[in-house]
Every structure is written in C-alpha cells, then in structure tokens.
Design a protein around this motif. Structure first.
Motif, PDB file in Angstrom:
ATOM      1  N   ARG B 254       0.851  -1.180   0.000  1.00 44.95           N
ATOM      2  CA  ARG B 254       0.000   0.000   0.000  1.00 44.95           C
ATOM      3  C   ARG B 254       0.898   1.244   0.000  1.00 44.95           C
ATOM      4  N   TYR B 291      -1.771  -0.958  12.303  1.00 47.93           N
ATOM      5  CA  TYR B 291      -2.345  -1.282  10.995  1.00 47.93           C
ATOM      6  C   TYR B 291      -3.007  -0.071  10.345  1.00 47.93           C
ATOM      7  N   LYS B 292      -3.197  -0.165   9.037  1.00 50.83           N
ATOM      8  CA  LYS B 292      -3.911   0.898   8.307  1.00 50.83           C
ATOM      9  C   LYS B 292      -5.402   0.608   8.253  1.00 50.83           C
ATOM     10  N   ASP B 293      -5.731  -0.575   7.739  1.00 52.05           N
ATOM     11  CA  ASP B 293      -7.100  -1.094   7.791  1.00 52.05           C
ATOM     12  C   ASP B 293      -6.918  -2.542   8.194  1.00 52.05           C
ATOM     13  N   MET B 294      -7.753  -3.043   9.072  1.00 51.69           N
ATOM     14  CA  MET B 294      -7.624  -4.445   9.458  1.00 51.69           C
ATOM     15  C   MET B 294      -8.439  -5.272   8.464  1.00 51.69           C
ATOM     16  N   ARG B 295      -7.736  -5.798   7.463  1.00 45.19           N
ATOM     17  CA  ARG B 295      -8.448  -6.473   6.378  1.00 45.19           C
ATOM     18  C   ARG B 295      -8.703  -7.930   6.708  1.00 45.19           C
ATOM     19  N   ASN B 318      -4.705   1.762  15.146  1.00 48.12           N
ATOM     20  CA  ASN B 318      -4.887   2.165  13.760  1.00 48.12           C
ATOM     21  C   ASN B 318      -3.957   3.325  13.422  1.00 48.12           C
TER      22      ASN B 318
END
Ligand SMILES: Cc1cc2nc3c(=O)[nH]c(=O)nc-3n(C[C@H](O)[C@H](O)[C@H](O)COP(=O)(O)OP(=O)(O)OC[C@H]3O[C@@H](n4cnc5c(N)ncnc54)[C@H](O)[C@@H]3O)c2cc1C
Ligand SMILES: Cc1cc2nc3c(=O)[nH]c(=O)nc-3n(C[C@H](O)[C@H](O)[C@H](O)COP(=O)(O)OP(=O)(O)OC[C@H]3O[C@@H](n4cnc5c(N)ncnc54)[C@H](O)[C@@H]3O)c2cc1C
Ligand code: SF4
Ligand code: SF4
Ligand code: SF4
Ligand code: SF4
Ligand code: SF4
Lengths: 625, 431
Positions: B254, B291-295, B318
């Motif tokens: 990313r 994390y950026k987004d927890m996918r 986040n």
C-alpha cells in the motif's frame, strides 16, 4: 514365553507373522537398539520371522519383505519404522505384490513415537519399541482380510442454483462432457448479479458481462435447465443419488445423478430499524442504490453518504461481508464520474420531481424486493417529508467506514482512485456510530471526528447503507435434505476451511459461491469451477472405492432407534425396510462415531473390533515375563 | 482421458491442481524449482483462521501428490522452453543435477553429519545454517538430499568427498549432469507463488540495522517447533525472549513510493495469528498490531480478530508506524500517530508484515509461455470477472499467489479451478 490375550484363531489360518524392524539409517538405529528389538519380536506368539533392515522402504528392504512372505508363508506383516502417513501405502502395496491382502499389514511407528521423542533415553526408547511391537502383534493376529467394494458412479451432475457460481459449475461439468441438471428456482438465470448496475474493476454492465455465460449455459447440449424449479427430495449416496425436481406447482420427477453442487447464493441484509431505513426517505440499501443507478432513476443529489458495516462485524451479524466496501467504492466512483447518466428523466429535464422521496418514485423492482423481504405491503410508507434539494453541480460523496476492505491489487488501486476523485473516507468506531436523522426537512448525518474529537453534522441528500450478504433463509431445508451442515451464520459449512474449501465432509456433495459465505463474482466463479473439478473426479473415474474399514450393523442387536443415523457425520447410515440400521458402505469413512454411540452395541468396525482393540490394550499392559 | 498436464510450481496451489487432475486419471508432470514441493505453506507455523499446524495438514497432501500413481513430480527443475498449443505443448524441462541419486537416497542424513561446509539456510530465512548437502526441511518431499554445488568443497575445489564416504547406499554422484527432459502435455497450469520483499531499502523500519526487527516470515520460522530456535521467540541482540512485541503492517505494501501500491491480502491475518501464537508460547507476552485497515474479510476472519483482542489481549492501533531504536538495549521504538498526535513506545521485538511480491522468475516464465503480467509482475487472467485463471493462451491456466494475492483456501480453490479448466480443454479437444 509371553502370554497374549486369549483369542481364537482358526487353525487353518493360523497367523504366521513377519516383523521387519527398520533402523532408518541412524534415525531409529541411533536411539533404539534395533537388533535387540528384532530379537524380542521373534519371541512373540505367532511370529515366525523377524529381522532388521537398514532402510525397509528402500528397494532391498521391500524385496526382503516380498521374499519373506513367500519363503515363510507369512500371512501377517508388521513393519516397525516411521509413519503410516507417508509409508503405509508403500508397504501395503508391497504386501499385495506378494499376494498378501493389504489389510493384513500392520504399521508400528517406532521413529516418531520412540527414537525421535526419546533421543536421550536409549533404553527406554528400546523398551517402548518392544511394547509397541508386542501390541502390534496382538492386533495383527486378529486381523481379517478386507475387500474394498467398488461402487459405480452415475456420470451425471446436479447443480442447485443458477447464479454465476452455479452456472460456472454447470458449464464446466458440461464442457468436461458430463450431462448436468441445473435447478434454478427463479424464472431466469443470473442470480444476484442480474439486478446489479455495473461491476467493479471492469466497470462494465453486470447484465452484459454475464450474458455470454447465460447464453452458453442455456444452449449447452449437456445441460438440462430446470427453471422455476426446486429440489424436493434427495435419496442415496455418492455416485447414486436419486433427486426429485419439481417446477413451481408442478409434479416432481426423479433423476439419477452421481454428484451434487450446491450454489444457492445469498441475499442482502435488510436494515430494518437501523439508520432511519424505512423511516426517512432517501435512505436505501446498497443493493437498492444499484437498482436506482441501473434504472437511471436517481433523484437530484448534492451529497451522498455511504455507511459501511450496517448490520455486520458484530452489529447484527458477527462477520465481515467482504464485498460491500468495494461495492461502495465502485458506486462512489460511479456517482462521481457518471452521476448525470444515472439521473431520472425528470431530473435531467430539470423539473421539480427531485423533491419526491425515493420510496414514492422508486422503481417497482425495489418496492417488490422490499415487499417480498418484509412480507408485507408498502401501505403507510413513504409518507415522510419531502426532501429539499438544491441544484447540484458537483456531487459530494462520503464513505463512513470502519476498515476499508480493499484487499489485493485491484481493489486497493480502485480505493486510491476514489480518493483521487475526492471521495471522502471517514472512519468511525463502534463507540461512535454515525447517526442519521431528519431536521428541518433535511436528512443529516452526525459523526465523530476522530482527530478533532468532536461530533460533526452534515446535511446529505441520500444515505446508502452497506448491508452484508446474509444466508438464504431457507438454506436449512436444503441442508437437511442433503445432510450437509450449515455454519453459525446460516451459510453452508465446508469440510475444511483451509484445504477443502469447496467440499462437504460428505463425499459427492460440493459447495460454491455466496451460499458458503460472502464472495464476489470472481471468487464465486473460481469456487464454481473448483466444485466442478471436485464433482467431476468420481464421475471421471466411474467408480468410488469404498473404505474397507467401515461399520457393520449386527441386525440381531439393532433396535432401530436411529441414534447412529443422527451421529454419522457422513450420512452413511439409513434404515432398511425392516426398520433396522443399514450402512451405506460407499459413504462410510470408518470414523467409528456410530459404533461408539449405539446403545445396543450393535455396530462394530471392521478391523477395529472390540476384540482387536482389547487384545492390543492388554498387550500394552503386559510386561515381559 | 489419457492426456497429460504440466503443473509448474509445487506450492499448495500446484499440489491441489495436480491431485485433482491425477485423481481424474490424467498424467501430471509437476515441475518444482526447489528440491522439495510444499512452497511457502511448508514454512508457516500455524495457519489462520483455525491455527492448524501448517506442515501437519500439508505433509499428507505432499505425500499423496508424490506417491500418486498418475503423477511425475520433477523437483529441482525449471521450464526452459515451450512450443505448440493447447492439446500439444512440448515443454523442455531443465532438471538440475542434485548430485544425489533420488532412487537410492533414503534421506537418512548420515552424509549431513560429515559435510564440513556450512551455508546460510534460506529456507530458515537465514536464521541458521545448513550443510552443502542438505534436505530443506524434515518433511521434504521427496525426502532426498541435494548438493548445493556452489558450496560443496568437492564440486568447487575437488576436496572433501566426505558425503560419498558416509553414504552407505552409494547415492552420491559427483559426476551427475544437468538433464533436459522433453515432456508432451495437453495443458499447462502455472502456480509459481510469491516471494517476500526485503524491507532493507525502506530504512524507516530499521530492518537490517536494528537487530530486533524481524520480518514475518523470519518470525514464522522462529515460532515453529522445528525451526532454528525450536519454537523459542528470541531477540537477535541477546537471545532473550521478548515480553512486549509490536507488529507493523503494510511494510512496503500500500506504498506507491516503493512500487507496491497494492495490498497483499494476507498480512493483516497472519499478524493476528502470529500475535496469538506469541501468547500461546508465553502467556505474559503483550502484542500490539499497528495497521492501516484491518483487512479481516474472509469467512471467520473478523471473528478471529475479535478473538485475538478478547482472548489473547492483542492491542490493535490504527496508525502508520516507523521504527527507531533505543541503542542501549537494542529495544526498537515504534513511532506512530493517534488522532493527529505523534507517540512513541518501546518494544522488545518488532515483526514487519512485508509486501509479498511475485517471484522474479515468473516474469521470464511468462515470456516463455506467452502470458501477460501486470505492472507488478503478477500473472494476468484474460477474463477478469468470469474466467479468473484463464489466460491469453488457450490451454494455459493460473492458480495461487502468482496470479495475485490469495490465501491458502483461495489458492486451493484456484488450484481445483485451474484443473477443471485443463480438463475442459482436453475434453473439448476430443481427449
Ligand atoms: C449490492 C451488491 C453489489 C455487488 N457488486 C458486485 C460487483 O461489482 N462485482 C462483483 O464481483 N460482485 C459484486 N457483488 C457480489 C455478487 O453479487 C456475488 O458475488 C454473486 O452474486 C454470487 O453468485 P452466486 O452464484 O454464488 O449466488 P447468487 O447470485 O445469489 O445466485 C444464487 C442462485 O441460486 C438460486 N437459488 C437459491 N436457493 C435455491 C434453491 N433452494 N433451489 C434452486 N435455486 C436456488 C437463486 O435464485 C439464485 O439465482 C455485489 C453484491 C451486492 C449485494
Ligand atoms: C508470513 C506469512 C504467513 C502466512 N500465513 C498464512 C496463513 O496462516 N493462512 C493462509 O491461508 N495463508 C497464509 N499465508 C499465505 C500463503 O503462504 C499463501 O497463500 C500460499 O502459500 C500460496 O500458495 P501458492 O501455491 O500459490 O504459492 P507458494 O507457496 O509460493 O508456492 C509456489 C511454488 O512454486 C515454486 N516455483 C516458483 N517459481 C517456479 C518456477 N519458475 N518453476 C518451478 N517452480 C517454481 C516455488 O518454489 C514454490 O514451491 C502467509 C504468508 C506469509 C508470507
Ligand atoms: S462494509 Fe466493508 S468492512 Fe463492513 S462488512 Fe462490508 S466489506 Fe466488511
Ligand atoms: S444406534 Fe444401534 S440400535 Fe440404534 S439404529 Fe443404530 S445400530 Fe440400531
Ligand atoms: S463409521 Fe462413521 S462414517 Fe461409517 S457409518 Fe459409522 S458414523 Fe458413519
Ligand atoms: S545421500 Fe546417502 S547418506 Fe545422505 S541421506 Fe541419502 S542415503 Fe543417506
Ligand atoms: S493485508 Fe493488511 S497488512 Fe497486508 S497489505 Fe493489506 S492492509 Fe496491509
């Protein structure tokens, strides 16, 4: 002399056991006194031959086994070496090549169970090796030769559900040359995708995209389409199912099929009572929004808010629906780019119709969907205040989200593209859910600004609720009919989440698409083709080899209580005409659940009989004399 | 059907494709570049979201695949030429000399003890050494030795020869030559998997500079009972075990600056798994995931993350994060940002979820096969929506991570799906 559990062995087939103790180079030899173990084996009852090999699995070791079987007329073979996981097939094949039924072979693992775990205790490792071999001998004496029944497989497939995953499975099986029955309960093929506007990544029309697949399936000479139909009954087992298919209101007809693929899809969650849905005008679900876009009936809008995870991720449903973030991004980009193109005719002409709330001007398709899902009419709805809209030049799009699931390559790039187009992504947490309300005739959203630590309110013209895919409400019926399980959330449960993603535990039945859990089209059709591959395997072979180690019902003891039928995880038991339990050998995996549960002790497992297990246990407890 | 198919790449995707084809009665030639099949999954400790032991569930599949009567598993080999079209491909396979006769070696390991040459162990992510004659891991399939010709004293300097003396089975052959095999197949499946990006160039994470910064793949080996530390989590600086661990996500992914704007799709989950495993090893370890987004968006994944928070005390923050170091104790310091305010916190050990990238050689292989790759080197499907795994070349199909980020279940499904496509093509061609 060592005393073994008492057993009666028919004199004519008195056991003549050969024991082969392996050194595995130094793997076993370095930590276990292999020669003394082999010598010990010679003293055990019915052992007529025992030896040691450096590598039993190497060609000279194998030929040693073959020669000994012939020379000493062995009728039982024991190899004490490594793990049956990797080596049992090899030694069994060796026995067979020398004319010995492979079920008369016994594996004793003295590597993983002795040398490797007791590296520092050679004496004890040696002693344990002897114990294990003594147990193996006790068991081997009572083994019976077994035959693996072959069951023919009807080379015809059945696919339930005519969405993209079901169509793909059917087309794949048909292209491989198998006749297929495809059962779809609606009047046309396409499933959920039929109602969508355009598709992400390609941005092409959904209907146009799936048209070639629908045409292929419709025209395929190997596919029999049963539209407006459903499966009414399923009898039988892998290779030999008899299914009853009936058109709506019509008569059930029976078909013989060998394997079955379940691809019945999912529906979107209806957010009744959440975020003003069904309370305020212009609050719609993501699916309804797609329909509005597709029908080119959007009202005039200046600002649109998407709210993600409505009803998912611990709110109503526990799970993440995987697709809705990317679908919202797709729609956000759509209205940023093609907004003009999606307006209703009236809006385009600039008349004042834009003040009428969505419910009033919603297409019949949405009303019909809502009616069907709620099970009631639309009376009394849509009387909410009109929405005041200003003329809009540029449209503002905000996506309230928790985490954006733009996984992989393309979704992440599309997510970036959306941000470049000034789509705003505002994160919210469960502590501060956004609120939707009406004030002064204006729809508004209040949200918490995480950086400023402040509540903010913005006027919006439309709120789109991204709701998760939910299981078909009647999936349970099919689950019962097919005897395959549903998971907690009502989606079908595969045999193993990692390594058997499209199999059910029951052989002969497979699963694909959103009926298994949220997935997009690409993922659903991958599963469709995968399920076709799995379903084709027994049909291509033409037979299934039944497990020789299966359960056996003693008809004289069985009272027909049905307990075993309930517990069998593989649907391998049924009642016969006499009301007595009967094993479907082709489906039985020999797991033993039934045997352990039967209150009458009427079920035994071939080659895992009580007598055999007790003999082994007794041998374990005996010390050398 | 009496046709053959070639599968290139013996990871979980290639193994699944091979088994599906072989079970249908087709002959499968599985070409694997390294000495053993198994791929990345063989290196993992446990697998999300069930925390099954990875090699324990994979090893039986590897064994099945190898011993199946319809498979021909060609390890330590590469495809070097392809001619023809669907139904009649002629493939040239370079079978590299392993200097050990596969039919004689039993994998006993007597030779290992005698080999004096120590080499960095790539399979263990460089955390330990191996010998010049080696088996990559205990459960390798086939379980036979390979001599690394670059480091063998006999092959480089004509000295030593210890392994030949040690081997009682006469399996060693220093004269062995590379071989070129010609194989005719009706269809080809490419499943060459991924590589782990080396985060050294992204200096803000301090990898390579600060000893106690690890990559996730290193960590997977470290917590594995069969790994270089026998399952003990150890700091590089002092071999002490950590009590406070940080996991940093999207390291290199990313991130358009380093050429990987995409998301690897598995790292959010593997970090969650790895932090849970840390707690299973030592119940006082505290883990934090930046994390950026927890996918966490496949079946059971969101619930898995919730379980990590609830039952394993994993803290999720986040924020982007970078690493500095408290040089005294070599303690990494994570610098992050919450609500616009910069913060920093000292940890004992940091694990980086680095970008996963397609294998470099996959691009060359694609050229050889006439396939397209995207700008990042992932193999491209010709029909993105309805025909994932189909390519511009009829008869050639894709599966697994080589065709874009995919976890194990997806790789397995793609393996089966590619097998279906190969069978369709053969049936259509009248096979
Ligand atoms: C708002 C929205 C937007 C989306 N946008 C995209 C997108 O842009 N790109 C993308 O890739 N995906 C998108 N998707 C996801 C896509 O819709 C699904 O991946 C796809 O529909 C899954 O196909 P399927 O065949 O598994 O199930 P479905 O499409 O649901 O098909 C199942 C079929 O089975 C039938 N059926 C059900 N029960 C029975 C029964 N008992 N007997 C017989 N037949 C039965 C149903 O009538 C239906 O026809 C979107 C989803 C939503 C909700
Ligand atoms: C740290 C980490 C943890 C993970 N944890 C999990 C987890 O818990 N659960 C999960 O589902 N997923 C996990 N994954 C993802 C998982 O590893 C992949 O989904 C999976 O390995 C993909 O399988 P594959 O067969 O496509 O590729 P690979 O496993 O990479 O296999 C590819 C094979 O092809 C061979 N090959 C490459 N090039 C050639 C060539 N030119 N010729 C011949 N052979 C070639 C390779 O040597 C290799 O054997 C994790 C990944 C990482 C990095
Ligand atoms: S909106 Fe996004 S995060 Fe929420 S359930 Fe859907 S895909 Fe998952
Ligand atoms: S549980 Fe036992 S008694 Fe009951 S039906 Fe089954 S076999 Fe018969
Ligand atoms: S042994 Fe297992 S699979 Fe076989 S009938 Fe009994 S419960 Fe079913
Ligand atoms: S090469 Fe020889 S000594 Fe080495 S593992 Fe193989 S058989 Fe054993
Ligand atoms: S899976 Fe998570 S950590 Fe990995 S690149 Fe995607 S968002 Fe980042």
């Amino acid at each position: 002399m060592i005393h073994m559990a008492e057993t009666k062995v028919n004199e004519s087939e008195k056991p003549r056991i050969g024991v082969f103790v392996c050194s595995c180079g130094s793997n076993i030899g370095g930590f276990v006194d292999v020669p003394s173990v082999a010598d010990y084996a010679k003293t055990l009852p019915d052992v007529v031959y025992a030896t040691q090999n450096m590598y039993t699995c190497a060609e000279d070791g194998l030929s040693n086994i073959r020669e000994a079987i012939r020379k000493h007329n062995l009728n039982r073979v024991i190899v004490a070496s490594c793990t049956p996981r990797t080596h049992a097939p090899l030694f069994q094949a060796t026995c067979e090549s020398a004319g010995l039924n492979k079920y008369l072979f016994t594996f004793v693992n003295i590597r993983e169970h002795c040398s490797w775990v007791h590296m520092k205790e050679k004496d004890l490792a040696t002693k344990k090796s002897k114990d294990l071999i003594r147990m193996g001998v006790a068991r081997a004496r009572l083994l019976k030769p077994q035959e693996e029944a072959k069951v023919e497989v009807e080379p015809v497939g059945l696919v339930i559900g005519g969405g993209v995953s079901g169509m793909t499975a059917a087309a794949s099986l048909a292209d491989m040359g198998f006749p297929v029955h495809l059962v779809e309960r609606e009047g046309d093929l396409g499933g959920f995708v039929k109602i969508l506007n355009n598709l992400y990544v390609t941005e092409k029309s959904a209907a146009e995209t799936i048209k070639p697949l629908i045409e292929k399936v419709t025209a395929h000479k190997n596919i029999t389409l049963h539209l407006n139909s459903s499966v009414k009954s399923v009898e039988g087992f892998i290779g030999n199912y008899e299914v009853g298919i009936a058109p709506k209101g019509g008569e059930e007809k029976k078909y013989k099929v060998g394997t079955i693929v379940v691809a019945t899809g999912a529906l979107e969650f209806v957010p009744e009572g959440l975020y003003g849905y069904n309370q305020y005008p212009n609050v719609v679900t993501l699916t309804e929004f797609e329909i509005l876009c597709r029908k080119k009936t959007l009202p005039k809008l200046k600002s649109v808010a998407f709210i993600q995870c409505v009803g998912s991720r611990g709110q109503k449903m526990s799970y993440c629906s995987r697709i809705c973030c990317n679908v919202a991004i797709k729609n956000a980009i759509n209205i940023a780019d093609n907004y003009e193109d999606m307006l209703g005719v009236m809006e385009k002409q600039g008349t004042l119709v834009d003040k009428i709330p969505v419910e009033k001007k919603a297409t019949e398709e949405i009303l019909e969907r809502r009616r069907r899902r709620r099970g009631r009419g639309t009376e009394g709805e849509g009387d909410a205040e009109e929405v005041k809209l200003g003329p809009s030049e540029k449209i503002e799009v905000t996506v309230f989200n928790r985490d954006v699931m733009a996984y992989g390559v393309e979704h992440e790039l599309t997510y970036n593209k959306a941000r470049e187009k000034r789509v705003k992504f505002n994160r919210y947490t469960l502590d501060h859910l956004p609120k939707v309300f009406m004030e002064d005739n204006q729809l508004k959203v209040t949200y918490f600004h995480e950086t400023l630590k402040l509540e903010r309110t913005m006027p919006v013209d439309m709120v789109v609720l991204s709701t998760p895919l939910v299981a078909q409400p009647d999936a349970g019926d099919l689950s019962k009919m097919l005897k395959v399980p549903l998971g907690q959330e009502g989606f079908f449960l595969e045999a193993h989440v990692k390594l058997r993603p499209v199999d059910f535990a029951t052989d002969g039945i497979y699963v694909a698409g959103t009926c298994k859990g949220p997935a997009d089209i690409t993922e659903a059709v991958t599963q469709g083709a995968a399920a076709a591959s799995r379903a084709a395997t027994p049909m291509a072979k033409g037979y299934v080899q039944a497990e020789a180690l299966s359960s056996v019902v003693d008809e004289t003891k069985c009272t027909g209580c049905g307990t075993c039928i309930e517990v069998c995880p593989y649907g391998a038991l049924r009642k016969n005409e006499k009301g007595i339990a009967e094993v479907i050998v082709a489906a039985c995996k020999g797991c033993g659940c039934c045997g352990a549960t039967c209150p009458e002790g009427a079920i035994t497992m071939t080659n895992y009989t009580d007598a055999q297990l007790l003999a082994e246990a007794k041998a374990a407890l005996q010390e050398e004399v | 059907m009496e046709k053959a198919v070639m599968v290139i790449g013996g990871g979980v995707a290639g193994i699944q494709a091979s088994l599906d084809l072989a079970d249908k009665g087709l002959i499968v030639h599985l070409v694997e570049k390294t000495p053993s099949i198994g791929g990345r999954m063989a290196q993992l400790d446990k697998t999300f979201p069930t925390n099954d032991c990875s090699i324990c569930i994979l090893a039986p599949k590897m064994a099945d695949c190898f011993s199946h009567p319809n498979t021909n598993v060609i390890t330590y080999s590469e495809v070097i030429g392809v001619e023809g079209s669907v139904g009649n491909f002629k493939v040239k396979v370079l079978k590299k000399a392993r200097y050990v006769d596969e039919s004689k070696c039993t994998g006993c390991g007597e030779c290992l003890e005698k080999c004096p040459s120590k080499v960095v162990n790539d399979w263990e992510m460089g955390l330990t050494t191996r010998k010049a004659i080696y088996i990559p891991f205990m459960q390798a399939v086939p379980r036979v030795m390979t001599i690394d010709k670059e480091h063998c004293l006999k092959l480089t300097k004509d000295k030593c020869g210890n392994c030949m003396k040690a081997c009682k089975r006469g399996a060693i052959n220093y004269e062995m030559k590379d071989q070129v095999l010609e194989v005719e197949v009706a269809a080809i499946i490419v499943a060459t998997g991924f590589d782990v990006w080396d985060p050294t160039p992204s200096t803000e994470y301090g990898y390579g500079r600060y000893p106690n910064v690890f990559t996730a793949m290193e960590y997977e080996r470290m917590i594995n009972a069969a790994g270089p530390t026998h399952g003990h989590i150890q700091r590089r600086s002092d071999k002490e075990r950590p009590r406070k661990m940080a996991f940093i996500q999207c390291v290199g992914s990313r991130n358009p600056q380093v050429g990987h704007p995409y998301c690897c799709a598995v790292c959010c989950m593997h970090a969650t798994k790895e932090s849970m495993l840390a707690r299973e090893h030592y119940d006082d370890i505290e883990s934090t995931i930046f994390y950026k987004d927890m996918r966490a968006c496949s079946k059971g994944f969101y619930e898995y993350v919730e379980r990590a928070k609830r039952d394993y005390g994993v803290r999720y923050i986040n924020s982007d994060a970078t690493v500095q170091e408290n040089a005294d104790k070599h303690n990494p310091i994570v610098v992050y940002d919450v609500g616009g305010r910069q913060q920093s916190e000292e940890f004992d050990l940091v694990v980086l979820a680095t970008t996963l990238v397609p294998k470099k050689e996959t691009a060359e292989l694609a050229k050889l096969l006439g396939l397209k790759v995207d700008e990042f080197g992932f193999l491209e499907s010709s029909d993105r929506i309805l025909g994932p795994g189909r390519t511009v070349k009829p008869g050639i199909y894709l599966a697994g991570y080589a065709a874009g980020p995919a976890d194990i279940p997806e790789s397995v499904a793609q393996g089966s799906s590619a097998a279906a496509k190969a069978v369709e093509a053969i049936a259509q061609a009248g096979g």
